[in-house]
Structure formats: C-alpha cells, structure tokens
Design a protein around this motif. Structure first.
Motif, mmCIF file in Angstrom:
data_model
loop_
_atom_site.group_PDB
_atom_site.id
_atom_site.type_symbol
_atom_site.label_atom_id
_atom_site.label_comp_id
_atom_site.label_asym_id
_atom_site.label_seq_id
_atom_site.Cartn_x
_atom_site.Cartn_y
_atom_site.Cartn_z
ATOM 1 N N GLN A 1 28.687 43.868 63.876
ATOM 2 C CA GLN A 1 30.039 43.346 63.704
ATOM 3 C C GLN A 1 30.048 42.129 62.787
ATOM 4 O OE1 GLN A 1 32.211 42.748 67.460
ATOM 5 N NE2 GLN A 1 30.946 44.349 68.367
ATOM 6 N N GLY A 2 29.072 41.239 62.975
ATOM 7 C CA GLY A 2 28.999 40.052 62.136
ATOM 8 C C GLY A 2 28.760 40.379 60.687
ATOM 9 N N GLU A 3 27.882 41.363 60.423
ATOM 10 C CA GLU A 3 27.609 41.763 59.050
ATOM 11 C C GLU A 3 28.834 42.408 58.408
ATOM 12 O OE1 GLU A 3 25.142 41.512 56.920
ATOM 13 O OE2 GLU A 3 23.788 40.368 58.201
ATOM 14 N N VAL A 4 29.519 43.260 59.166
ATOM 15 C CA VAL A 4 30.720 43.907 58.640
ATOM 16 C C VAL A 4 31.786 42.869 58.324
ATOM 17 C CG1 VAL A 4 32.641 45.436 59.229
ATOM 18 C CG2 VAL A 4 30.289 46.140 59.728
ATOM 19 N N ALA A 5 31.955 41.883 59.225
ATOM 20 C CA ALA A 5 32.933 40.819 58.987
ATOM 21 C C ALA A 5 32.615 40.072 57.701
ATOM 22 C CB ALA A 5 32.953 39.847 60.166
ATOM 23 N N MET A 6 31.334 39.797 57.469
ATOM 24 C CA MET A 6 30.933 39.068 56.269
ATOM 25 C C MET A 6 31.241 39.875 55.015
ATOM 26 S SD MET A 6 27.271 37.237 55.424
ATOM 27 C CE MET A 6 27.464 36.158 56.846
ATOM 28 N N GLN A 7 30.905 41.153 55.031
ATOM 29 C CA GLN A 7 31.160 41.986 53.860
ATOM 30 C C GLN A 7 32.655 42.096 53.571
ATOM 31 O OE1 GLN A 7 28.757 43.334 51.822
ATOM 32 N NE2 GLN A 7 27.337 42.124 53.036
ATOM 33 N N LYS A 8 33.463 42.298 54.618
ATOM 34 C CA LYS A 8 34.907 42.422 54.421
ATOM 35 C C LYS A 8 35.507 41.124 53.895
ATOM 36 C CE LYS A 8 36.027 46.063 57.770
ATOM 37 N NZ LYS A 8 36.786 46.389 59.003
ATOM 38 N N ALA A 9 35.114 40.002 54.489
ATOM 39 C CA ALA A 9 35.673 38.720 54.077
ATOM 40 C C ALA A 9 35.313 38.392 52.636
ATOM 41 C CB ALA A 9 35.188 37.611 55.018
ATOM 42 N N LEU A 10 34.055 38.608 52.263
ATOM 43 C CA LEU A 10 33.647 38.334 50.884
ATOM 44 C C LEU A 10 34.330 39.292 49.912
ATOM 45 C CD1 LEU A 10 29.841 37.592 51.350
ATOM 46 C CD2 LEU A 10 31.663 35.950 50.841
ATOM 47 N N GLY A 11 34.576 40.507 50.367
ATOM 48 C CA GLY A 11 35.295 41.452 49.521
ATOM 49 C C GLY A 11 36.712 40.985 49.239
ATOM 50 N N ILE A 12 37.370 40.423 50.256
ATOM 51 C CA ILE A 12 38.729 39.900 50.063
ATOM 52 C C ILE A 12 38.715 38.719 49.097
ATOM 53 C CG2 ILE A 12 40.649 38.730 51.212
ATOM 54 C CD1 ILE A 12 39.956 40.389 53.726
ATOM 55 N N LEU A 13 37.768 37.815 49.282
ATOM 56 C CA LEU A 13 37.689 36.649 48.398
ATOM 57 C C LEU A 13 37.379 37.056 46.966
ATOM 58 C CD1 LEU A 13 35.727 34.019 50.536
ATOM 59 C CD2 LEU A 13 38.155 33.991 49.931
ATOM 60 N N ASN A 14 36.577 38.097 46.808
ATOM 61 C CA ASN A 14 36.181 38.509 45.469
ATOM 62 C C ASN A 14 37.344 39.084 44.662
ATOM 63 O OD1 ASN A 14 34.134 39.294 43.381
ATOM 64 N ND2 ASN A 14 34.853 41.335 43.951
ATOM 65 N N ASN A 15 38.304 39.674 45.345
ATOM 66 C CA ASN A 15 39.451 40.261 44.644
ATOM 67 C C ASN A 15 40.415 39.148 44.252
ATOM 68 O OD1 ASN A 15 41.746 41.617 43.786
ATOM 69 N ND2 ASN A 15 41.592 43.200 45.360
ATOM 70 N N GLN A 16 40.468 38.828 42.984
ATOM 71 C CA GLN A 16 41.250 37.699 42.497
ATOM 72 C C GLN A 16 42.729 38.019 42.286
ATOM 73 O OE1 GLN A 16 39.896 34.596 42.234
ATOM 74 N NE2 GLN A 16 38.105 35.586 43.131
ATOM 75 N N GLU A 17 43.107 39.270 42.453
ATOM 76 C CA GLU A 17 44.490 39.654 42.192
ATOM 77 C C GLU A 17 45.391 39.386 43.406
ATOM 78 O OE1 GLU A 17 44.570 43.716 41.039
ATOM 79 O OE2 GLU A 17 43.430 43.394 39.189
ATOM 80 N N GLY A 18 46.614 38.966 43.116
ATOM 81 C CA GLY A 18 47.622 38.872 44.156
ATOM 82 C C GLY A 18 47.707 37.576 44.916
ATOM 83 N N TRP A 19 46.849 36.597 44.617
ATOM 84 C CA TRP A 19 46.884 35.329 45.340
ATOM 85 C C TRP A 19 48.080 34.494 44.883
ATOM 86 C CZ3 TRP A 19 43.933 34.602 49.479
ATOM 87 C CH2 TRP A 19 42.742 35.321 49.591
ATOM 88 N N LYS A 20 48.819 33.941 45.857
ATOM 89 C CA LYS A 20 49.965 33.081 45.573
ATOM 90 C C LYS A 20 49.744 31.707 46.198
ATOM 91 C CE LYS A 20 53.226 36.951 45.465
ATOM 92 N NZ LYS A 20 54.476 37.522 46.050
ATOM 93 N N LYS A 21 50.155 30.676 45.470
ATOM 94 C CA LYS A 21 49.942 29.312 45.945
ATOM 95 C C LYS A 21 50.913 28.971 47.072
ATOM 96 C CE LYS A 21 48.841 26.340 42.885
ATOM 97 N NZ LYS A 21 48.844 25.361 41.763
ATOM 98 N N GLU A 22 50.366 28.521 48.195
ATOM 99 C CA GLU A 22 51.174 28.078 49.339
ATOM 100 C C GLU A 22 51.424 26.573 49.275
ATOM 101 O OE1 GLU A 22 52.440 29.600 52.166
ATOM 102 O OE2 GLU A 22 51.919 31.640 51.523
ATOM 103 N N SER A 23 50.386 25.828 48.901
ATOM 104 C CA SER A 23 50.528 24.368 48.829
ATOM 105 C C SER A 23 49.447 23.785 47.949
ATOM 106 C CB SER A 23 50.453 23.733 50.225
ATOM 107 O OG SER A 23 49.162 23.890 50.780
ATOM 108 N N GLN A 24 49.756 22.628 47.364
ATOM 109 C CA GLN A 24 48.814 21.889 46.521
ATOM 110 C C GLN A 24 48.908 20.418 46.902
ATOM 111 O OE1 GLN A 24 46.947 23.137 43.461
ATOM 112 N NE2 GLN A 24 45.850 21.234 43.919
ATOM 113 N N GLN A 25 47.782 19.850 47.364
ATOM 114 C CA GLN A 25 47.769 18.450 47.779
ATOM 115 C C GLN A 25 47.403 17.542 46.604
ATOM 116 O OE1 GLN A 25 48.779 18.053 51.063
ATOM 117 N NE2 GLN A 25 48.983 20.278 50.857
ATOM 118 N N GLU A 26 47.745 16.276 46.738
ATOM 119 C CA GLU A 26 47.464 15.321 45.661
ATOM 120 C C GLU A 26 45.967 15.186 45.391
ATOM 121 O OE1 GLU A 26 49.300 11.618 46.487
ATOM 122 O OE2 GLU A 26 51.357 12.378 46.325
ATOM 123 N N ASN A 27 45.157 15.382 46.423
ATOM 124 C CA ASN A 27 43.705 15.246 46.242
ATOM 125 C C ASN A 27 43.059 16.509 45.682
ATOM 126 O OD1 ASN A 27 43.832 16.977 48.403
ATOM 127 N ND2 ASN A 27 42.754 15.654 49.844
#
Length: 268
Positions: A61-87
């Motif tokens: 389960q831990g390995e599958v979670a890691m692969q899925k999460a990294l797969g989501i992060l790797n896909n750069q399409e579709g991300w929308k900005k929710e907030s941007q802090q001064e720092n």
C-alpha cells in the motif's frame, strides 16, 4: 513454514515486478522519474522484515501510494493557483480523475534537507506540539525501517464548522540520491477502530518531497501533495478553503519549529 516463507518471497518479487513494470513505462522526467523508478525496486531483502502477510500488504500500500502521488505531481497540466504568499509560498490545486481535488504546496525553507527529515519523520509524534491543526499523531506499528502505520487526530477547523477528524494511514519513506519522499494513504488497522464523536476521514495518495534547493544546498525545496476526503456533510467551498489554508499554516508553523528547536543530527 517453509512453504509460507517461499510464498512471501514470491509475493515480494511479484510486487517488485508489478511496480517495476509501471516505472519502466513511466515517462517522468528528471528527479521525479528517477525516484519513481528506484522507489519501485522492492527486493528480496524486504523478506527479512516481514512477520506476516498483513505487513506485506501494508508495504505494498505504501509503495502504491508513493507511485500514485509522484505520478500526480509529475503531471504539470491543469494546476491552478489557490494562493500566493508574500514570502513565496504557493498553493496550487487541480482535479484528478478517481482521486478528486488535490492541493500542492511549494515552499523553500532555510534549513538543510536532513533537518526537515528529522522533524517530519523522526519526530513525527511531536507534531502536535508545534502544529495547532494536529492534536496528536501516534505510530501504531512500525514495519521495517521505511513503513509505519499511524493514527492522527486533527483539531476542529474553520471556526468549528469542520469538527474533529481522525486518520489511520500507512506511511512510507524513501531517499534516492538527494531527494526524500514521504508518502502515504488511508488504510485499515483493526486495533484502531472508529472513535465516538470523531469522524474517520481518509488521506488520499499524498506525499511530501524534500530536495536541496538548486544552487543553495543549505536550503530545502518542499513540495506537499495533499489529498483528503473529510467525510461528513460539508460544502466544497469550505473543504477547499480549509485544505489550502491548512497547507499555508503548516509551512508557517514548520518554519517556527525549525528556528526554535535544535537539531539532533539525524540523517535521512
């Protein structure tokens, strides 16, 4: 007993082959692709840490979670900005099929990667001391050196509009070269049933990626993918606000903790 040992050995190899197959066909570029491929290489050495078939299941389960999460992060399409802090802290989001809405925190911290690893992994159970959004984290079971089962009790949020939630999760940690990945997802643990007055929520595939900032090895780039099903009857607007704000507050609280708490010299 010999047959059982042989079956577990075959199961470990089968998991490795399955995840390696996914990784070979993975076009992930750069450091993320390297982590995804190498984190898939489960070998027979894991057998020495297995005491039961259930523990093998948790590792998978831990390995599958890691692969899925990294797969989501790797896909750069579709991300929308929710907030941007001064720092410079930034929260982005997007909707992922079969997962739902996920949130991505990007921050730079003025501490080396090993220091963050120490705080987020070695001192995991102390998080309630410095993060007001977390009442308590307990390690329920440790499996080998890279996998744990945890119970997390979250504090009420949004002026108590979001009541107490708890989570039972499997968490897995990997370091490949200069990158650390801390991944996890909801799991079932028979010794931690649902509690009266607390809604059992679920983590998604989720992960934190730690790596030295390019050109400044004493600083760390932290990427946190957050995926949560809070359960209960809550408007999506409130859920989205709570989750994105939770990430911003986490970064602020972590900075304060790193400044005020001395390092113990732990290595990732």
């Amino acid at each position: 007993m010999r047959n059982m040992k042989g079956l577990r050995h075959q199961a470990v190899l089968a998991i490795g082959q399955e995840l390696n197959w996914r990784a070979v066909g993975d076009p992930s570029p750069g450091w993320m692709g390297q982590v995804r491929r190498r984190s898939s290489l489960l070998g027979p050495q894991l057998e020495a840490t297995l005491c039961s078939d259930q523990e093998l299941s948790y590792i998978r389960q831990g390995e599958v979670a890691m692969q899925k999460a990294l797969g989501i992060l790797n896909n750069q399409e579709g991300w929308k900005k929710e907030s941007q802090q001064e720092n410079g802290d930034e929260v982005l989001s997007k909707v992922v099929p079969d997962v739902g809405k996920v949130f991505r925190l990007e921050v730079v911290l003025d501490q080396p990667m090993d220091r963050l690893y120490e705080e987020l992994v070695d001192r995991m159970e102390a998080m309630g001391e410095w993060n007001p959004n977390v009442k308590e984290i307990k390690v329920l079971q440790k499996i080998g050196k890279d996998t744990v089962i945890t119970h997390e009790l979250a504090a009420p949020a949004a002026g108590n509009l979001v009541g107490p939630r708890d989570f039972v999760s499997v968490r897995r940690t990997k370091r490949r070269g200069s990158t650390c990945v801390l991944a996890g997802m909801a799991t079932h643990f028979g010794e931690m049933p649902e509690q009266s007055g607390v809604i059992r929520a679920e983590h998604g595939p989720t992960c934190m990626v730690l790596r030295p900032l390019a050109g400044s090895p004493s600083k760390t780039q932290l990427t946190w993918l957050l995926s949560i099903d809070l359960k209960g009857w809550l408007p999506k607007t409130i859920i989205n606000q709570v989750l994105s704000q939770t990430q911003v507050e986490f970064a602020n609280h972590l900075r304060k903790r790193l400044r005020s708490s001395p390092a113990r010299g732990a290595q990732c």
